[in-house]
Design a protein around this motif. Structure first.
Motif, mmCIF file in Angstrom:
data_model
loop_
_atom_site.group_PDB
_atom_site.id
_atom_site.type_symbol
_atom_site.label_atom_id
_atom_site.label_comp_id
_atom_site.label_asym_id
_atom_site.label_seq_id
_atom_site.Cartn_x
_atom_site.Cartn_y
_atom_site.Cartn_z
ATOM 1 N N ILE A 13 -46.653 -13.617 41.626
ATOM 2 C CA ILE A 13 -45.539 -12.921 42.274
ATOM 3 C C ILE A 13 -44.494 -12.513 41.243
ATOM 4 C CG2 ILE A 13 -43.588 -13.220 43.853
ATOM 5 C CD1 ILE A 13 -45.413 -15.002 45.562
ATOM 6 N N GLU B 203 -43.335 -8.878 40.533
ATOM 7 C CA GLU B 203 -41.940 -8.562 40.840
ATOM 8 C C GLU B 203 -41.254 -7.868 39.667
ATOM 9 O OE1 GLU B 203 -38.412 -8.245 42.963
ATOM 10 O OE2 GLU B 203 -40.447 -8.721 43.621
ATOM 11 N N VAL C 290 -42.467 -4.260 39.694
ATOM 12 C CA VAL C 290 -41.927 -3.544 40.848
ATOM 13 C C VAL C 290 -40.435 -3.283 40.677
ATOM 14 C CG1 VAL C 290 -41.440 -3.738 43.316
ATOM 15 C CG2 VAL C 290 -43.685 -4.393 42.442
ATOM 16 N N SER D 213 -38.542 0.302 40.671
ATOM 17 C CA SER D 213 -37.544 0.591 41.702
ATOM 18 C C SER D 213 -36.217 1.013 41.080
ATOM 19 C CB SER D 213 -37.347 -0.626 42.605
ATOM 20 O OG SER D 213 -36.790 -1.711 41.882
ATOM 21 N N THR E 235 -38.813 -6.107 46.891
ATOM 22 C CA THR E 235 -39.817 -6.878 47.628
ATOM 23 C C THR E 235 -39.253 -7.452 48.914
ATOM 24 O OG1 THR E 235 -40.946 -7.458 45.566
ATOM 25 C CG2 THR E 235 -41.431 -8.798 47.495
ATOM 26 N N TRP F 93 -41.484 -1.137 49.493
ATOM 27 C CA TRP F 93 -42.897 -0.753 49.566
ATOM 28 C C TRP F 93 -43.594 -1.779 50.454
ATOM 29 C CZ3 TRP F 93 -40.704 -0.583 44.473
ATOM 30 C CH2 TRP F 93 -40.554 0.720 43.956
ATOM 31 N N ILE G 260 -46.410 -4.065 48.940
ATOM 32 C CA ILE G 260 -45.959 -5.088 47.991
ATOM 33 C C ILE G 260 -45.405 -6.291 48.744
ATOM 34 C CG2 ILE G 260 -44.383 -5.585 46.099
ATOM 35 C CD1 ILE G 260 -46.645 -3.652 45.392
ATOM 36 N N THR G 261 -44.576 -6.025 49.743
ATOM 37 C CA THR G 261 -43.998 -7.113 50.533
ATOM 38 C C THR G 261 -45.088 -7.906 51.252
ATOM 39 O OG1 THR G 261 -41.967 -5.837 50.869
ATOM 40 C CG2 THR G 261 -42.372 -7.667 52.381
ATOM 41 N N TYR H 128 -48.222 -8.158 50.431
ATOM 42 C CA TYR H 128 -49.051 -8.859 49.447
ATOM 43 C C TYR H 128 -48.361 -10.127 48.947
ATOM 44 C CZ TYR H 128 -51.860 -9.646 45.250
ATOM 45 O OH TYR H 128 -52.662 -10.205 44.284
ATOM 46 N N VAL H 129 -47.058 -10.042 48.709
ATOM 47 C CA VAL H 129 -46.307 -11.210 48.238
ATOM 48 C C VAL H 129 -46.296 -12.306 49.306
ATOM 49 C CG1 VAL H 129 -43.984 -12.036 47.676
ATOM 50 C CG2 VAL H 129 -44.882 -9.983 46.570
#
Length: 230
Positions: free
Chosen positions: A14, A18, A21, A25, A52, A57, A60-61, A63-64
């Motif tokens: 993560i 992160e 990402v 962002s 996140t 996205w 991504i959220t 998946y985390v």
């Protein structure tokens, strides 16, 4: 996918994700502020700071969240054993893959709007295959893939014909529902491709494929950023 997942490994993955990402962002936020200021809303600026947690996205959220629960889920699935794990997979396939997948437009069992839940369900199904099923071959994969593709195309053709005859878009909406991740036709295609592309007896690595796969996340982040998407 193995059965040795740990919370430390999950948070390590993560943290790595992160950082990438967050870089994109903030970078896209700055670029949008300079060149696309009219398309950059205060909400997007805020989400760019916490991409996140804010769901900037969705994938991504989701998946985390899946990574956070994965160690606990893996341990629980191993404790269930093969028999109960198989029954759980059958339950998921019947309730969502079949009932929801055959008639998704009816909204049976909900529309699975929680994307993290979809990923967790897929993890349950794929983990059973990886841990317990050794008899399925590439031929099985091609069969599943063909059935799924034919099913989807058949629905598309029928929907197009009925739309032309009746003039209603309802039938095309039904077709689009079949392309969702957790409908049975989509699951057949997904699992078919997994069987076709994976061979436990002979691993194959391609630098070209790995390079393309490595750039996929960047392309997704750039194209799905709110300001650049509009």
């Amino acid at each position: 996918m193995d059965n040795t997942s740990s919370l430390k490994k999950s948070f390590s993955r993560i943290w790595t994700l992160e950082r990438e990402v967050l870089f994109y962002s903030l970078f896209l936020c700055i670029i949008s502020f300079i060149f696309l200021r009219s398309d950059l809303s205060p909400a997007t600026i805020f989400k760019s700071i916490l991409p996140t947690m804010s769901g900037l996205w969705w994938y991504i959220t989701a998946y985390v969240i899946t990574l956070i629960f994965m160690p606990f889920l893996t341990k629980a699935l191993k404790l269930l054993g093969r028999d109960m794990h198989r029954k759980l997979c059958i339950t998921i396939l019947i309730m969502w893959g079949l009932c929801y997948g055959v008639a998704p437009f009816l909204g049976l069992w909900g529309r699975l709007g929680l994307n993290a839940v979809e990923l967790i369900f897929l993890y349950i199904l794929i983990s059973y295959y990886r841990w317990y099923i050794n008899s399925w071959t590439r031929k099985t994969g091609w069969t599943l893939f063909a059935i799924g593709v034919i099913w989807i195309f058949a629905v598309m053709i029928i929907a197009c014909i009925l739309t032309d005859v009746t003039g209603h878009v309802l039938f095309m909406n039904v077709y689009h529902s079949y392309t969702r991740t957790f409908t049975l036709p989509s699951l057949l295609v997904e699992f078919g491709l997994i069987l076709v592309c994976t061979n436990p007896k002979r691993e194959h690595h391609s630098r070209i494929v790995n390079a393309i796969a490595g750039s996929a996340l960047s392309a997704y982040l750039v194209t799905e950023y709110p300001a650049t998407r509009t």
